[in-house]
Design a protein around this motif. Structure first.
Motif, mmCIF file in Angstrom:
data_model
loop_
_atom_site.group_PDB
_atom_site.id
_atom_site.type_symbol
_atom_site.label_atom_id
_atom_site.label_comp_id
_atom_site.label_asym_id
_atom_site.label_seq_id
_atom_site.Cartn_x
_atom_site.Cartn_y
_atom_site.Cartn_z
ATOM 1 N N VAL A 1 28.196 -2.449 -51.215
ATOM 2 C CA VAL A 1 27.335 -3.123 -52.447
ATOM 3 C C VAL A 1 27.680 -4.820 -52.289
ATOM 4 O O VAL A 1 26.927 -5.444 -52.478
ATOM 5 C CB VAL A 1 27.799 -2.579 -53.771
ATOM 6 N N LEU A 2 28.849 -5.247 -52.266
ATOM 7 C CA LEU A 2 29.228 -6.578 -52.295
ATOM 8 C C LEU A 2 28.726 -7.102 -50.946
ATOM 9 O O LEU A 2 28.294 -8.328 -50.859
ATOM 10 C CB LEU A 2 30.941 -6.586 -52.052
ATOM 11 N N GLY A 3 28.551 -6.471 -49.680
ATOM 12 C CA GLY A 3 27.954 -7.391 -48.668
ATOM 13 C C GLY A 3 26.526 -7.433 -49.071
ATOM 14 O O GLY A 3 26.015 -8.434 -48.799
ATOM 15 N N HIS B 1 31.628 -10.989 -44.272
ATOM 16 C CA HIS B 1 32.895 -11.440 -44.409
ATOM 17 C C HIS B 1 33.327 -11.229 -45.769
ATOM 18 O O HIS B 1 34.622 -10.861 -46.173
ATOM 19 C CB HIS B 1 33.251 -12.976 -43.967
ATOM 20 N N TYR B 2 32.239 -11.409 -46.681
ATOM 21 C CA TYR B 2 32.734 -11.229 -48.258
ATOM 22 C C TYR B 2 32.530 -9.912 -48.667
ATOM 23 O O TYR B 2 33.342 -9.578 -49.606
ATOM 24 C CB TYR B 2 31.769 -12.068 -48.736
ATOM 25 N N GLY B 3 31.875 -9.050 -47.826
ATOM 26 C CA GLY B 3 32.027 -7.502 -48.222
ATOM 27 C C GLY B 3 33.231 -6.820 -47.560
ATOM 28 O O GLY B 3 33.883 -5.948 -48.265
ATOM 29 N N SER B 4 33.723 -7.486 -46.604
ATOM 30 C CA SER B 4 34.998 -6.993 -46.101
ATOM 31 C C SER B 4 36.131 -7.648 -46.739
ATOM 32 O O SER B 4 35.963 -8.234 -47.609
ATOM 33 C CB SER B 4 35.153 -7.340 -44.764
ATOM 34 N N VAL B 5 37.355 -7.585 -46.388
ATOM 35 C CA VAL B 5 38.591 -8.058 -47.328
ATOM 36 C C VAL B 5 39.663 -8.704 -46.336
ATOM 37 O O VAL B 5 39.633 -8.628 -45.119
ATOM 38 C CB VAL B 5 39.242 -6.969 -47.895
ATOM 39 N N SER B 6 40.342 -9.256 -47.000
ATOM 40 C CA SER B 6 41.581 -10.164 -46.454
ATOM 41 C C SER B 6 42.978 -9.541 -46.912
ATOM 42 O O SER B 6 43.241 -9.425 -48.152
ATOM 43 C CB SER B 6 41.444 -11.495 -46.874
ATOM 44 N N THR C 1 41.093 -8.303 -56.590
ATOM 45 C CA THR C 1 41.426 -9.295 -55.400
ATOM 46 C C THR C 1 40.738 -8.829 -54.341
ATOM 47 O O THR C 1 40.185 -9.887 -53.662
ATOM 48 C CB THR C 1 42.963 -9.090 -55.390
ATOM 49 N N LEU C 2 40.847 -7.476 -53.886
ATOM 50 C CA LEU C 2 40.064 -7.120 -52.625
ATOM 51 C C LEU C 2 38.588 -7.567 -52.885
ATOM 52 O O LEU C 2 38.097 -7.925 -51.772
ATOM 53 C CB LEU C 2 40.214 -5.616 -52.326
ATOM 54 N N GLY C 3 38.127 -7.159 -53.837
ATOM 55 C CA GLY C 3 36.510 -7.722 -54.158
ATOM 56 C C GLY C 3 36.393 -8.872 -53.979
ATOM 57 O O GLY C 3 35.220 -9.422 -53.467
ATOM 58 N N ALA C 4 37.053 -9.784 -54.427
ATOM 59 C CA ALA C 4 37.012 -11.362 -54.098
ATOM 60 C C ALA C 4 37.241 -11.798 -52.974
ATOM 61 O O ALA C 4 37.015 -12.976 -52.710
ATOM 62 C CB ALA C 4 37.866 -11.962 -55.267
ATOM 63 N N SER C 5 38.187 -10.847 -52.184
ATOM 64 C CA SER C 5 38.651 -11.839 -50.831
ATOM 65 C C SER C 5 37.364 -11.649 -50.029
ATOM 66 O O SER C 5 36.798 -10.827 -49.858
ATOM 67 C CB SER C 5 40.109 -11.020 -50.533
ATOM 68 N N ALA C 6 37.529 -12.543 -48.973
ATOM 69 C CA ALA C 6 36.878 -12.355 -47.820
ATOM 70 C C ALA C 6 37.516 -12.389 -46.316
ATOM 71 O O ALA C 6 38.604 -12.969 -46.078
ATOM 72 C CB ALA C 6 36.022 -13.866 -47.746
HETATM 73 NA NA NA Z 1 35.369 -8.890 -50.435
#
Ligand code: NA
Ligand SMILES: Nc1ncnc2c1ncn2[C@@H]1O[C@H](COP(=O)(O)O)[C@@H](O)[C@H]1O
Ligand SMILES: Nc1ncnc2c1ncn2[C@@H]1O[C@H](COP(=O)(O)O)[C@@H](O)[C@H]1O
Ligand SMILES: Nc1ncnc2c1ncn2[C@@H]1O[C@H](COP(=O)(O)O)[C@@H](O)[C@H]1O
Ligand code: NA
Ligand code: NA
Lengths: 97, 315, 97, 315, 97, 315
Positions: B70-72, B96-101, B256-261
């Protein structure tokens, strides 16, 4: 005996493909060193994982060098940081190359 | 707002980098720190799983994976609607933004430890599950179902990156041997966690600073996206946590995971599978803007907001 | 001024001997970089301690290059992974080489 | 059978390696881990020596050195009798199997700690003493008493490898300063030992997997030798321990040393002194077969058998 | 197409200045690898921070190579460990160099 | 005389180096150790500053900086009076000896911990303040007020080396978060300090041994200077401590700083700003003679003398 030395400088990420391409063209070996540098696509240094280059050398017959160059050109020049050049070298045991 | 000392290491690195100080952690050290942090997060999660009825969690993993997709899609839609970027670049950034850091996740964990808020350590499993789907999505958005380098190669690249392997490995080991079994490993992997994180953030500060020169080149649009999308991602993450009935701490982690890239797995995969996308764009956004934003502002912000709004008992 | 550039790629384990051999032949210097690669004796990468290669360059007069090549050939080609080649280079300060 | 968590790290690395995961510890990290493990084992041994009447042990060292020679001769005889290998290869492999692997020793130490069986930590001195003789034997078996590169060079190579120097150094330092003096070094060298060992085994798993492709190339004979000889070596080691009146734990250590094959000192020395031997043969056997065998099966097996048979009071 | 390959081996400490000099002369790129070696100014290895060398390659037009060589010679040869040599290479995309 | 175990690691490295043992810590490991030691010393100092009225200390920093200049001038005068060295070499060596070695400081700290003598940990700030002035002095002595590479470049080089940045960074972080904030970082940065120092000294021993071959080349004069000047420097340092009313422990630290010679910041800066100076001269003196001298003889000597003479309450 005369052979060609092909030197390719490109993105680390391409290593696997490059090696495949070299072997497919019939070269018998290659040598890789870690490198960094700058060119049209900006600075590429080892500062961060993604960024660094590799410098690949292949000693081979002229037509093999030609073939590798063309293949790399066709596949990777548009989208990847890559430089390649050729020079003449003399080898002692021509059967190895 | 609580001040976590590890943040100061990030600022130290960032400042030193901007001043072009004669300092750099060698890449071998960076690798070592990454490996230790990944295993550490995985082990902690696994120890907790060992005391949990973890089979119950399996369906949740599906929900979290969906969140990544969904985020992607959200990121891709926003970028395409803006008409500023070609399809390939939009898809790469979306990946990048759907995945996480994991680095950002580690900062959130450290933050919660510092403020003393408990959390579900097994969220490390969510990190694993979030890493991959958006990357596949990004590739499909450009290549459809036939990537140039073949799905085999893509799958290898995506599922066998060190992030997935070491987190999953740590989780499994922790699950198998349990807290008692992990005990002799604790001096290195648990007690020294914050110290390693501090060194890691020092290096990340240096890296972010060295990348920050490229921000200007890519213009205000990228800057805006990389600052605003995390807020969206955090909201989606917080909602997901609520749906999954997680605790406040868990909600902060998922926000935080949702926000991270992603700045490791996604760049590597997109470079090979969507090479026409400009890798500078997505890396600048993820590494030079979003990462510092989350570390310095985002994590405490998500905590502050969730602390005020999040229902005490989860959803 | 013309000189020869001799490049040798071989096993790390031989470094000490190689340097001795280079000096004995009368060359005035050498440069070493870490390398990995593949050839007749298989893949040699830096993955494990034993495995890696070194890439040694010597700029010297043609007869010195000849002598080093022959010596290395005689002593190490049978048992060690080794490749060597020669090329022509121009130097500014010939007295250094 | 007890499960030591560090073993799982080996399996994780091995699995990741077989799947060709995008992961590798840089060689600088491997070096660091080796140095720390060697010093750690040495220091522990030295601290124990400081409380022991260690002069009494000196004659025992002779016995243990003899065991190395015996094992080397045994391996050589077996390999030659089989008529499968030229003299130089047989001698090179014999040198590897008469010598020892410190990594395997560390696994045995960790195992004994986990099952709670006490052992003679000063056995680290036996590691030092076992490392060299079989290598010299291997050279002599091919070159007689006149190695190509001269005895000076050979001796330097063999006695001044990092294994001997750091183990011996650690032993001496531990002996000189005693437990109290070592105390401030403990957080790094003692408490974090198992953590470092876990990372080391992760890397060894990756390495073993990357070497495992060569097993097929070298055929069933090498495989059989590399699986069977350790059992012989362990038996000889266990008997030696009994003759030296060591405890059960010490017997497990000495059995493990007998069973283990050198993959650092021996390959380096044989490459230069017996270059016509195929280094792939001995390295594949020692690293890709015997090391995993000992780590996964051997150590618990030797413990199980000795626990059943070993006389409670030593010999 | 013919170009020159300029190779410079010198002290790590000079990297920043070298890159400036290369760009000032109009070259479009360069590649750096870490190296060690020995020459008139003794052994320079990576053993200690200060000691190591870099090996810098520049593919460029002959006059640019000439200019860089002269500049480096003038500025650094007296006080720094430095070796440089030139060779001929063939490139596929001459507009890059 | 008390024996600190870390000293034995230096001797081990030195011995191994002289015997040309096959052993070297990779430069990445050396970097990591340096970073950790610098941060560790900085953090300890900062924690102490957090509990001190540190504004009161600011004027003292001026006094200490002056000491660095005085030592540089003293060294320059001695070397020029001897008529053995050209101006540039004398100035370069003076820069090294007026500046300081953090590694030597760390050894003195470890020594005081071992003998149980308290000290002002905030002396880390003095290390920062001493690092730079003598280097600037050395440049000015040769170039006057117009260095070839411009003051900008010189200042960057001198103030933004890793020594200044990491020490200062550690001090600031420790000051901001205080002892409580540093607590979670302690397992890595404080508890493991001596272990890291031991590894660092092992490497320094190897390095010093590899440099020791050059001592002969540079003659007896350099040897004498590098052994005698530290005694002068220690005296000046001890007097400065007395003037600043420091404790006995603080006096030992300041004496050690006075006696120590820079082998990181000074060589790098002088190479670029005074390239005609022979870098071998100053590095041999600082690294192969003065560093070992201070580590093995100097620190305990300065302590012994000050313990006997230093007024119990400071100046
Ligand atoms: Na993310
Ligand atoms: N003129 C050049 N001489 C030597 N190396 C170059 C040159 N141009 C580019 N390179 C190297 O090739 C890499 C890719 O170049 P580019 O595709 O131009 O960005 C750079 O990062 C440099 O390492
Ligand atoms: N054709 C080649 N071109 C470039 N490097 C080669 C070539 N063949 C071998 N090498 C290098 O030389 C090393 C030893 O080669 P070999 O003796 O053929 O195994 C290899 O590991 C490669 O690094
Ligand atoms: N003849 C040579 N062939 C190859 N590399 C050399 C040669 N002479 C010197 N070098 C390299 O250039 C560096 C500086 O040389 P020098 O200025 O002669 O000390 C050395 O450390 C070597 O790495
Ligand atoms: Na054995
Ligand atoms: Na000083």
């Amino acid at each position: 005996m005369k052979r060609k030395l092909l030197t390719v400088i490109t993105e680390q990420a391409l290593e696997r493909q490059l090696v495949q391409c070299i072997k497919a063209a019939g070269a018998h070996g290659y040598t890789i060193t870690e490198a960094r540098g700058e060119g049209q696509r900006g600075v590429r240094n080892a500062d961060f994982d993604q960024g660094a280059n590799i410098r690949v050398e292949v000693v081979c017959e002229a037509n093999v060098a030609q073939q590798i160059s063309e293949e790399l050109h066709r596949r990777y020049f548009r989208d990847f940081a890559m430089v390649l050049y050729l020079s003449d070298v003399e080898v002692l045991r021509p059967e190895k190359f | 707002m609580q001040l976590d000392p590890v943040i100061l290491f990030f600022l130290l690195g960032f400042g030193a980098g901007l001043l072009k100080a004669e300092m750099r952690l060698p890449s071998a050290v960076y690798e070592l720190l990454t490996v230790v942090l990944l295993l550490s997060i995985g082990l902690k999660g696994g120890m907790e799983l060992a005391e949990t009825d973890w089979v119950r969690l399996l369906p949740q993993l599906g929900g979290v994976a969906l969140m990544g997709v969904v985020l992607g899609l959200l990121a891709f839609a926003l970028l395409r609607l803006s008409r500023k970027l070609p399809r390939s670049d939009a898809a790469a950034i979306a990946a990048h933004y759907g995945s996480v850091s994991v680095g950002t996740y580690a900062v959130a964990v450290a933050f919660l430890d510092t403020v003393g808020v408990p959390y579900e350590a097994y969220s490390a499993a969510f990190v694993v599950v979030l890493e991959v789907p958006a990357i596949l999505l990004g590739i499909i958005l450009v290549r459809g179902l036939r990537p140039d380098n073949g799905w085999n190669e893509v799958m290898r690249e995506v599922f066998l990156g060190k992030g997935v392997v070491l987190l999953l490995g740590g989780l499994l080991i922790g699950l198998i041997v349990g807290a008692e079994g992990v005990a002799p490993l604790e001096p290195l992997f648990i007690d020294a966690f914050k110290g390693f994180l501090a060194l890691f953030l020092l290096e990340m500060g240096l890296v972010a600073a060295s990348q920050s020169g490229t921000i200007r080149r890519h213009g205000i649009f990228l800057l805006a996206f990389a600052l605003v999308f995390p807020l969206l991602g955090a909201t989606v993450g917080g909602l997901t946590a609520w749906l999954l009935s997680m605790s406040l701490g868990g909600a902060v982690l998922l926000a935080t995971l949702g926000a991270s890239a992603s700045y490791i797995a996604a760049p590597a995969a997109m470079r090979l599978s969507v090479p026409e996308a400009n890798p500078g764009l997505s890396l600048t956004a993820a590494l030079a803007i979003t990462f510092p934003f989350n570390v310095l502002v985002g994590v405490p912000l998500y905590y502050g907001v969730l602390n005020a709004l999040y229902p005490a008992t989860g959803g």
